[in-house]
Design a protein around this motif. Structure first.
Motif, PDB file in Angstrom:
ATOM      1  N   TYR A   1     -30.501 -13.073   0.532  1.00 45.72           N
ATOM      2  CA  TYR A   1     -32.123 -12.591   0.230  1.00 45.72           C
ATOM      3  C   TYR A   1     -33.208 -12.770   0.901  1.00 45.72           C
ATOM      4  N   MET A   2     -33.410 -13.422   1.903  1.00 40.72           N
ATOM      5  CA  MET A   2     -34.543 -13.713   2.908  1.00 40.72           C
ATOM      6  C   MET A   2     -34.723 -12.278   3.363  1.00 40.72           C
ATOM      7  N   THR A   3     -33.266 -11.807   3.716  1.00 39.96           N
ATOM      8  CA  THR A   3     -33.432 -10.014   4.450  1.00 39.96           C
ATOM      9  C   THR A   3     -34.400  -9.275   3.270  1.00 39.96           C
ATOM     10  N   ARG A   4     -33.808  -9.720   2.016  1.00 38.58           N
ATOM     11  CA  ARG A   4     -35.190  -8.724   0.930  1.00 38.58           C
ATOM     12  C   ARG A   4     -35.770  -8.714   0.948  1.00 38.58           C
TER      13      ARG A   4
ATOM     14  N   GLN B   1     -37.656  -6.053  14.479  1.00 38.02           N
ATOM     15  CA  GLN B   1     -37.408  -7.069  13.091  1.00 38.02           C
ATOM     16  C   GLN B   1     -36.505  -6.198  12.303  1.00 38.02           C
ATOM     17  N   LEU B   2     -36.783  -5.041  11.672  1.00 42.88           N
ATOM     18  CA  LEU B   2     -35.683  -4.113  10.875  1.00 42.88           C
ATOM     19  C   LEU B   2     -34.429  -4.129  11.496  1.00 42.88           C
ATOM     20  N   ILE B   3     -34.508  -3.983  12.817  1.00 41.60           N
ATOM     21  CA  ILE B   3     -32.632  -3.959  13.562  1.00 41.60           C
ATOM     22  C   ILE B   3     -32.679  -5.529  13.107  1.00 41.60           C
ATOM     23  N   GLU B   4     -33.403  -6.281  13.745  1.00 41.25           N
ATOM     24  CA  GLU B   4     -32.955  -7.811  12.777  1.00 41.25           C
ATOM     25  C   GLU B   4     -32.264  -7.421  11.547  1.00 41.25           C
ATOM     26  N   ASN B   5     -32.904  -7.558  10.710  1.00 36.83           N
ATOM     27  CA  ASN B   5     -33.117  -7.462   9.553  1.00 36.83           C
ATOM     28  C   ASN B   5     -31.397  -7.412   8.995  1.00 36.83           C
ATOM     29  N   ASP B   6     -31.323  -5.996   9.299  1.00 40.21           N
ATOM     30  CA  ASP B   6     -30.489  -5.149   9.183  1.00 40.21           C
ATOM     31  C   ASP B   6     -28.910  -5.747  10.099  1.00 40.21           C
ATOM     32  N   PHE B   7     -28.753  -6.491  10.754  1.00 35.99           N
ATOM     33  CA  PHE B   7     -28.001  -7.080  11.874  1.00 35.99           C
ATOM     34  C   PHE B   7     -27.437  -8.450  10.664  1.00 35.99           C
ATOM     35  N   THR B   8     -28.284  -8.414  10.834  1.00 35.00           N
ATOM     36  CA  THR B   8     -28.234  -9.905   9.745  1.00 35.00           C
ATOM     37  C   THR B   8     -27.499  -9.537   8.180  1.00 35.00           C
ATOM     38  N   ALA B   9     -28.142  -8.361   7.645  1.00 33.03           N
ATOM     39  CA  ALA B   9     -27.690  -8.389   6.299  1.00 33.03           C
ATOM     40  C   ALA B   9     -26.126  -7.169   6.627  1.00 33.03           C
ATOM     41  N   SER B  10     -26.080  -6.980   7.545  1.00 31.69           N
ATOM     42  CA  SER B  10     -24.848  -6.966   8.636  1.00 31.69           C
ATOM     43  C   SER B  10     -23.678  -7.185   8.432  1.00 31.69           C
ATOM     44  N   TRP B  11     -24.005  -8.614   8.932  1.00 34.61           N
ATOM     45  CA  TRP B  11     -23.095  -9.405   9.388  1.00 34.61           C
ATOM     46  C   TRP B  11     -22.813 -11.220   7.666  1.00 34.61           C
TER      47      TRP B  11
ATOM     48  N   ILE C   1     -33.633 -38.692   4.665  1.00 37.76           N
ATOM     49  CA  ILE C   1     -32.803 -39.880   4.616  1.00 37.76           C
ATOM     50  C   ILE C   1     -31.075 -39.299   4.441  1.00 37.76           C
ATOM     51  N   HIS C   2     -31.109 -38.027   3.359  1.00 35.89           N
ATOM     52  CA  HIS C   2     -30.026 -36.992   3.263  1.00 35.89           C
ATOM     53  C   HIS C   2     -29.742 -36.612   4.499  1.00 35.89           C
ATOM     54  N   ASN C   3     -31.158 -36.065   5.563  1.00 29.89           N
ATOM     55  CA  ASN C   3     -30.408 -34.983   6.701  1.00 29.89           C
ATOM     56  C   ASN C   3     -29.667 -34.190   6.377  1.00 29.89           C
ATOM     57  N   ALA C   4     -29.978 -33.319   5.160  1.00 34.96           N
ATOM     58  CA  ALA C   4     -29.190 -32.184   5.093  1.00 34.96           C
ATOM     59  C   ALA C   4     -29.961 -30.932   3.925  1.00 34.96           C
ATOM     60  N   ALA C   5     -30.914 -31.041   4.438  1.00 37.90           N
ATOM     61  CA  ALA C   5     -32.567 -30.996   4.423  1.00 37.90           C
ATOM     62  C   ALA C   5     -32.671 -29.849   5.148  1.00 37.90           C
ATOM     63  N   THR C   6     -33.077 -28.254   4.765  1.00 43.49           N
ATOM     64  CA  THR C   6     -33.865 -27.178   5.091  1.00 43.49           C
ATOM     65  C   THR C   6     -35.194 -26.792   5.883  1.00 43.49           C
ATOM     66  N   GLY C   7     -35.715 -27.149   4.309  1.00 45.00           N
ATOM     67  CA  GLY C   7     -37.282 -27.447   3.970  1.00 45.00           C
ATOM     68  C   GLY C   7     -37.303 -25.520   3.861  1.00 45.00           C
ATOM     69  N   LEU C   8     -36.540 -25.009   3.177  1.00 44.20           N
ATOM     70  CA  LEU C   8     -37.016 -23.620   2.908  1.00 44.20           C
ATOM     71  C   LEU C   8     -36.491 -23.140   1.115  1.00 44.20           C
ATOM     72  N   GLY C   9     -35.267 -24.090   0.568  1.00 43.00           N
ATOM     73  CA  GLY C   9     -35.494 -23.678  -0.912  1.00 43.00           C
ATOM     74  C   GLY C   9     -36.692 -23.637  -1.316  1.00 43.00           C
ATOM     75  N   LEU C  10     -37.223 -24.828  -1.435  1.00 50.21           N
ATOM     76  CA  LEU C  10     -38.104 -25.140  -2.167  1.00 50.21           C
ATOM     77  C   LEU C  10     -39.543 -23.921  -2.049  1.00 50.21           C
ATOM     78  N   TYR C  11     -39.307 -23.407  -0.572  1.00 52.99           N
ATOM     79  CA  TYR C  11     -40.530 -22.177   0.065  1.00 52.99           C
ATOM     80  C   TYR C  11     -40.162 -21.018  -0.623  1.00 52.99           C
ATOM     81  N   LEU C  12     -38.862 -21.029  -0.793  1.00 51.36           N
ATOM     82  CA  LEU C  12     -38.483 -19.618  -0.625  1.00 51.36           C
ATOM     83  C   LEU C  12     -38.761 -19.514  -2.118  1.00 51.36           C
ATOM     84  N   ALA C  13     -38.517 -20.206  -3.468  1.00 46.56           N
ATOM     85  CA  ALA C  13     -38.668 -20.113  -4.270  1.00 46.56           C
ATOM     86  C   ALA C  13     -40.001 -20.199  -5.385  1.00 46.56           C
ATOM     87  N   GLN C  14     -40.975 -20.470  -4.317  1.00 42.92           N
ATOM     88  CA  GLN C  14     -42.322 -20.585  -4.964  1.00 42.92           C
ATOM     89  C   GLN C  14     -42.648 -18.745  -3.934  1.00 42.92           C
ATOM     90  N   THR C  15     -42.319 -18.333  -3.189  1.00 41.88           N
ATOM     91  CA  THR C  15     -42.450 -17.522  -2.455  1.00 41.88           C
ATOM     92  C   THR C  15     -42.226 -16.231  -3.677  1.00 41.88           C
TER      93      THR C  15
END
Length: 347
Positions: free
Chosen positions: A169-172, A117-127, A289-303
């Motif tokens: 922010y998700m990686t952090r 997971q650390l390797i993946e996070n480092d790769f994502t942050a680098s990207w 309906i809008h077909n543009a939601a990921t279901g992550l925004g409010l979850y991350l805000a609450q977390t």
């Protein structure tokens, strides 16, 4: 434990009853054995007493280890294997060896998962850091152009920028506690900074932005608090119809808690969706309906809000839009620890 032990030793009990029964039948039917009724009763009583004493002794000896393991099961700690008692017999020793081997295997597997997971996070942050360079260059080029078509490109650029920033922010997020800096900040200023970031999107949809109420000071982390506001504001802009308005309302409650309301005039949230809007991956009726939601925004805000002492509440009506309330309470664990470091900071 006693009932379960007795149930597990049914074969013992049946064997004893059978042997006692055979003995009694031999005494009764064997003509060569002469035993008085008193001696017969005494013999049976003696066998029963000996068996009961033996059974109690074995129960205490054999269940001592199991009772200790059962207590560990109720209060399982990270180092639970260190609290395992010494086995009393070979069977308990086998169980002890299996438990310790399972603990060792689990730790090894967990270590491998964390390393991956650390390797993946480092790769994502680098990207993310790499992709921000061309995005910054694109922004500079767009700012230098006066073509009206550039504004449309800028809006799409902003959406890409927001997605990249959210991924960063998700990686952090797992290390939020070590990336936390307290400041005494203006709550309206925090909102204005995010409005300025999202201004091209608001202009594209011709959304008016209103600020109501008196400003107030809150003690929080600027970066993570703005991240919460950004997730809520992004949702508000996404689902708001064109030519409507967004309202930011600030106030102080009787308990001296500061709150910030973010109010939109969108379609609102259906009542049956409200309890689940902070669940990870939940998009709801509007998202489908809008077909543009990921279901992550409010979850991350609450977390994030739960980690930095902010309470999120939602009030929505399908005819009056949605109100998201951020309440900054004084019962913030980080603020309690570092109160001495922030009391001297002026607004």
């Amino acid at each position: 434990m006693l009932v379960r032990y007795v149930s597990s030793k049914k074969s013992w009990i049946l064997l004893f009853i059978s042997l006692l029964g055979v003995t009694d039948l031999l005494i009764i039917f064997d003509q060569g054995v002469s035993v008085t009724p008193t001696s017969f009763i005494y013999l049976n009583a003696l066998y029963i007493i000996v068996f009961v004493v033996f059974f109690i002794w074995r129960y205490r000896k054999e269940t001592r280890y199991l009772e200790a393991v059962a207590k560990l099961q109720k209060d399982m700690q990270t180092n639970w294997f260190e609290s395992l008692p010494q086995p009393d017999n070979e069977l308990d020793q086998i169980t002890d060896n299996v438990l310790r081997e399972a603990s060792s295997h689990f730790k090894q597997t967990l270590s491998q998962v964390k390393e991956a997971q650390l390797i993946e996070n480092d790769f994502t942050a680098s990207w993310i850091h790499e992709i921000k360079t061309p995005l910054t260059a694109m922004k500079l080029i767009m700012d230098a152009q006066a073509n009206p078509d550039i504004s449309k490109i800028e809006t799409e650029w902003l959406r890409i920028h927001l997605l990249v920033e959210r991924q960063l922010y998700m990686t952090r997020l797992p290390a939020l506690e070590s990336d936390y800096v307290l400041e005494r900040l203006s709550v309206q200023r925090l909102a204005i900074e995010e409005i300025q970031e999202l201004a091209p999107w608001c202009m594209e949809k011709n959304l008016a932005v209103n600020m109501e109420g008196n400003d107030a000071a809150v003690v929080t982390d600027r970066k993570w608090c703005r991240f919460i506001i950004r997730q809520i504001l992004t949702n508000a802009i996404k689902y708001s119809p064109s030519d409507t308005s967004l309202t930011f309302r600030t106030a102080v409650t009787e308990q001296e808690n500061v709150y910030l309301d973010i109010i939109d005039e969108g379609p609102g949230i259906q009542p049956h969706d409200l309890p689940r809007i902070f669940d990870k991956g939940f998009t709801g009726g509007n998202g489908r309906i809008h077909n543009a939601a990921t279901g992550l925004g409010l979850y991350l805000a609450q977390t994030v809000a739960a980690k930095i002492g902010i309470t999120l509440q939602v009030h929505s009506s399908q005819s009056q839009g949605t109100t998201m309330r951020l309440t900054f309470t004084d019962s913030n664990a980080f603020e309690t620890v570092r109160r001495g470091q922030v009391d001297h900071i002026p607004l």
